[in-house]
Design a protein around this motif. Structure first.
Motif, PDB file in Angstrom:
ATOM      1  N   ASP B 301      38.461  23.494  37.510  1.00  0.00           N
ATOM      2  CA  ASP B 301      39.928  23.469  37.470  1.00  0.00           C
ATOM      3  C   ASP B 301      40.094  22.045  36.727  1.00  0.00           C
ATOM      4  O   ASP B 301      39.364  21.060  37.066  1.00  0.00           O
ATOM      5  CB  ASP B 301      40.480  23.323  39.038  1.00  0.00           C
ATOM      6  N   ARG B 307      43.180  26.093  34.765  1.00  0.00           N
ATOM      7  CA  ARG B 307      42.102  26.457  35.428  1.00  0.00           C
ATOM      8  C   ARG B 307      41.105  27.129  34.231  1.00  0.00           C
ATOM      9  O   ARG B 307      41.669  28.014  33.445  1.00  0.00           O
ATOM     10  CB  ARG B 307      42.262  27.960  36.437  1.00  0.00           C
ATOM     11  N   GLY B 345      40.435  37.789  40.476  1.00  0.00           N
ATOM     12  CA  GLY B 345      40.794  37.013  41.597  1.00  0.00           C
ATOM     13  C   GLY B 345      40.883  35.382  41.327  1.00  0.00           C
ATOM     14  O   GLY B 345      41.884  34.836  41.797  1.00  0.00           O
ATOM     15  N   GLY B 346      40.311  34.999  40.497  1.00  0.00           N
ATOM     16  CA  GLY B 346      40.463  33.579  40.022  1.00  0.00           C
ATOM     17  C   GLY B 346      41.744  33.377  39.157  1.00  0.00           C
ATOM     18  O   GLY B 346      42.494  32.357  39.239  1.00  0.00           O
ATOM     19  N   ARG B 348      44.534  35.346  39.708  1.00  0.00           N
ATOM     20  CA  ARG B 348      45.445  35.386  40.684  1.00  0.00           C
ATOM     21  C   ARG B 348      45.560  34.370  41.466  1.00  0.00           C
ATOM     22  O   ARG B 348      46.779  33.968  41.835  1.00  0.00           O
ATOM     23  CB  ARG B 348      44.865  36.682  41.713  1.00  0.00           C
ATOM     24  N   SER B 349      44.668  33.672  42.002  1.00  0.00           N
ATOM     25  CA  SER B 349      44.704  32.498  42.989  1.00  0.00           C
ATOM     26  C   SER B 349      45.042  31.124  42.541  1.00  0.00           C
ATOM     27  O   SER B 349      45.348  30.231  43.121  1.00  0.00           O
ATOM     28  CB  SER B 349      43.469  32.387  43.724  1.00  0.00           C
ATOM     29  N   SER B 350      45.228  31.020  41.032  1.00  0.00           N
ATOM     30  CA  SER B 350      45.278  29.847  40.426  1.00  0.00           C
ATOM     31  C   SER B 350      47.054  29.197  40.375  1.00  0.00           C
ATOM     32  O   SER B 350      47.572  30.551  40.111  1.00  0.00           O
ATOM     33  CB  SER B 350      44.892  29.599  39.171  1.00  0.00           C
ATOM     34  N   ARG B 351      47.318  28.059  40.750  1.00  0.00           N
ATOM     35  CA  ARG B 351      49.025  27.772  40.735  1.00  0.00           C
ATOM     36  C   ARG B 351      48.925  27.011  39.545  1.00  0.00           C
ATOM     37  O   ARG B 351      49.983  26.594  39.126  1.00  0.00           O
ATOM     38  CB  ARG B 351      49.030  26.909  41.730  1.00  0.00           C
ATOM     39  N   ALA B 391      49.501  35.706  35.856  1.00  0.00           N
ATOM     40  CA  ALA B 391      48.884  34.499  36.238  1.00  0.00           C
ATOM     41  C   ALA B 391      49.747  33.468  35.031  1.00  0.00           C
ATOM     42  O   ALA B 391      50.662  33.898  34.256  1.00  0.00           O
ATOM     43  CB  ALA B 391      47.429  34.501  35.939  1.00  0.00           C
TER      44      ALA B 391
END
Lengths: 269, 507
Positions: B301, B307, B345-346, B348-351, B391
């Motif tokens: 990150d 990311r 997953g990576g 999806r989970s990144s803001r 994303a």
């Protein structure tokens, strides 16, 4: 210094001009740099694979003692593996008497039609493929240096055949032998061809993959030649032959081209 | 003097990390048992895999870099190596020091992992062995927040095809990070009069054969890494590296060689190739291969700005398609199921507003017969684009083709009206294919698509500046590379990509 383990299970098989060695590799716990391969105590090559082909041997069988040393990532050397004795085979071109041949068994294809790189002319020079009669045809005009396969776009992406006709005075008393030597073949699509004698199936010939260089280079013998020659020799049952004209045919219905060194039918002495 | 085991117990270091040149007890004796030949740092220094609080340092002792046994002229045996990290290039304020053991098992390469530093800051580092001191490297930690981040992307450095003007220019610009997208070395034999186009150099016959053993792969890395401009680019910024095919063999996939080596044999080749790759790159311990397997897909990150997803599109790929039905099969994957799950997953989970996805081969649709790249894996591509669409804006970084290409990533490449989920920046080669030309016979394959905005067939690199609102990209090329390394850079195209409305807007 920690000595890496030596390999086990070394075994060999003789072929024409080659000996093929295989063994059980050491476990992944040892990071191997390479295996050093020895014949009669002399280093003959290094390989990362648990497999080595000793090339460039003579045409007469000689027994050699092979062994392997494991060299690990730190440069440490194992003890010599147990040795195994293997002989290369004696070629029928040495042990037999030629009945009919095309080309010279010399590691070069330069005496053949379209050699060294005329493959693009194959469709116009050999529109009905190769039909060669021993005694009247000539290699430089009538025997293409390549036998194309269905994977070759330059040859029409279709099956190809090469017929080799020769006379026999009578049905032979013993089986005959075929010698089919290649200076090279396609590196991954050498594949196979169907062998027929007088229309009867005599087996499928599987070719060794080469270097895909023999379509443009005719000589496999000079130092550093990139070609990978290979040698097929096999018995031809006497029952397939008849007095008068006989026809041996190669039907390349799989893969890509092979590049000839020479082809011949030999009688046993 | 306490034994090594006692040291380990006292310091809490694992025996593995000591043996692998990551760390060593600082109380250990730093004096080599035997003197090290002069010029031990001939392969330079490097840093990589940066985090907000540290990075990996790298060097490999090689006083005779081109020694044919791949050991660089180092005597057998372990050598203690000191390193230090400072806030200034004169090392007045040293903030971290350590010791690492250079072992012949890893060709005397070390990979110290430095932690506990401040985010978003420039640091300087150097190594010491005996009385020899390495060149100084400059590196940076990743920012904790991230207003702006600069990076260069490069790939395909066939040393024998030319000089590394691209690396020289990257070193001059000193970006915050460098992405190297594969083909760091090539396995081919290097032969004068054939593929040796780098003017004025000669190589011995040991370089003239296709490499296969570990000693040969190590020697090949040594040869390429003797280039001073490559060393300068390593010494100027932390690198993120992924591999493509030539680090093992042309166009291999998983355990499949295109050159007739059966899979059960080829894995042994892959094992030594991956090993040499790790030894010669500033990679964290997680990328150390185990047998024939090596994990290089990983995630970082850049603060809350972006990311970074680094992909491996070689090790897990399905074989080339046997027919069209196979090519378009839903089951086909270039990433392997595990890595696909990991990536989605990576994403999806990144803001973060941006996702940087770096891989070896081109993602964008070009022609259906380019089955070596993602065109051979359209179902996997669709899944990736859908994940990207859910994303932050994606910036795909790839190489492989020796051309500069800029493309808009469409959610569905077959539908020009579909949403643009990001951009793909394909960097040309650093060296491969020599001088090159602005355009060539393949241009039409690429430029036939409305989403393709650039095609250029000269050598070069890409430089990008990322802010929270936009990405500005420069495609840099060079008029020549074969004669020498002195060619002047030329910006062949510049694009702006707004994060909220991704596109390639020519500047």
């Amino acid at each position: 210094m920690r000595r890496p383990p030596a390999i086990t299970g070394l075994r060999g098989a003789g072929g024409i001009r080659i000996v093929t060695l295989d063994w059980k590799p050491v476990s992944w716990a040892t990071v191997v740099d390479h295996y050093a391969v020895y014949a009669d105590g002399t280093l003959i090559g290094k390989t990362v694979y648990p497999h080595f082909v000793h090339r460039g041997l003579g045409f007469t069988g000689v027994t050699r003692s092979y062994s392997v040393v494991t060299v690990d990532a730190a440069g440490n050397r194992s003890a010599q593996s147990p040795a195994t004795a293997v002989a290369n085979l004696t070629s029928v071109t040495i042990s037999g008497t030629p009945i009919a041949t095309v080309g010279t068994f010399d590691g070069k294809g330069s005496e053949l039609a379209l050699s060294p790189k005329g493959y693009a002319q194959y469709p116009t020079r050999f529109p009905s493929d190769v039909d060669y009669t021993f005694g009247t045809s000539t290699p430089a005009a009538d025997w293409s240096y390549l036998l194309p396969g269905p994977a070759d776009k330059w040859a029409g992406t279709k099956n190809h055949r090469a017929a080799f006709r020769f006379d026999l005075p009578a049905v032979p008393e013993q089986d005959l032998d075929l010698a089919l030597w290649l200076i090279d073949s396609h590196a991954s699509l050498a594949a196979s061809a169907l062998l027929t004698i007088n229309g009867a199936e005599a087996g499928r010939l599987t070719f060794a993959n080469g270097a895909t260089k023999g379509s443009t280079i005719a000589d496999s013998t000079y130092p550093g030649s990139p070609l990978k020659p290979s040698y097929l020799e096999l018995p031809l049952p006497k029952a397939l032959f008849r007095p008068g004209q006989n026809t041996l045919e190669l039907f390349k219905d799989q893969g890509s081209w092979i590049a000839y060194d020479a082809l011949g039918v030999f009688a046993r002495r | 003097m306490p034994s090594r085991r006692t040291f380990l117990q006292l310091t809490g270091l694992s025996a593995a990390s000591v043996a692998l040149g990551i760390s060593a007890p600082t109380a250990a004796d730093a004096t080599p048992a035997r003197p090290i030949p002069d010029g031990a740092f001939a392969l330079g220094v490097a840093s990589g895999d940066p985090r907000t609080d540290g990075f990996v340092l790298w060097t490999r002792l090689a006083p005779t870099p081109l020694a044919v046994d791949g050991h660089g002229g180092m005597p057998a045996g372990e050598v203690p190596l000191q390193w230090e990290v400072a806030e200034d290039s004169r090392f007045r304020t040293v903030v971290r020091r350590g010791l690492a053991i250079a072992s012949p098992d890893l060709a005397h390469a070390v990979h110290p992992e430095v932690r506990g530093l401040r985010p978003g800051r420039e640091y300087f580092y150097r190594f010491r062995v005996g009385t020899q001191v390495s060149p100084v490297g400059r590196t940076k930690t990743l920012p904790a927040y991230g207003d702006q981040f600069t990076f260069a992307t490069a790939s395909c450095q066939a040393w024998y095809h030319g000089y590394f003007a691209a690396h020289r220019d990257i070193a001059r610009r000193a970006p915050d990070a460098v992405f190297f997208l594969g083909d760091y070395v090539y396995e081919y034999g290097i032969v004068a009069g054939d593929n040796l186009w780098r003017a004025g150099v000669t190589v011995g016959p040991e370089h003239g054969v296709e490499i296969e053993t570990l000693e040969q792969y190590r020697l090949r890395y040594s040869l390429f890494k003797t280039d001073p401009d490559l060393q300068a680019a390593h010494a100027v910024a932390p690198w993120f590296l992924v591999w493509d095919d030539h680090e093992v063999q042309n166009n291999y996939g998983a355990a499949n060689s295109l050159y007739g080596v059966p899979p059960e044999l080829f894995v042994h080749r892959r094992a030594v190739a991956y090993r040499a790759y790790y030894e010669n790159a500033p990679l964290a311990l997680g990328s150390l291969p185990q047998g024939p397997d090596g994990r290089i897909y990983r995630r970082y990150d850049i603060g809350s700005l972006a990311r970074v997803h680094l992909l491996d599109t070689r090790q897990y790929r399905d074989p080339l398609p046997v027919d069209e039905a196979d090519r378009v099969s839903e089951k086909r994957t270039i990433m392997g199921a595990e890595q696909e799950t990991w990536l989605y997953g990576g994403l999806r989970s990144s803001r973060a507003p941006w996702n940087i996805v770096a891989g070896g081969v081109v993602l964008s649709a070009v022609t259906d017969d380019r089955t070596e790249q993602w065109d051979g894996y359209p179902a996997n591509r669709r899944r990736v684009l859908e994940a990207m669409g859910g994303a932050g804006t994606s910036v795909m970084l790839t190489g492989d083709i020796h051309r500069h290409v800029a493309s808009e990533l469409k959610l569905d490449f077959a539908d020009p009206a579909s949403r643009t989920v990001g951009v793909e920046l394909v960097c040309s080669s650093v060296g491969s294919n020599g001088d090159g030309t602005d355009t060539d016979m393949y241009a039409k394959d690429w430029l036939q698509h409305p989403y393709m905005k650039l095609y250029n067939a000269r050598r070069g690199y890409v430089h990008s500046t990322m802010t929270r609102s936009e990405l500005t990209t420069e495609f840099v090329n060079f008029p020549y590379i074969q004669a020498d390394a002195n060619a002047q850079p030329n910006v062949v195209a510049r694009f702006r990509t707004p994060v909220a409305d991704p596109r390639l807007e020519a500047l």
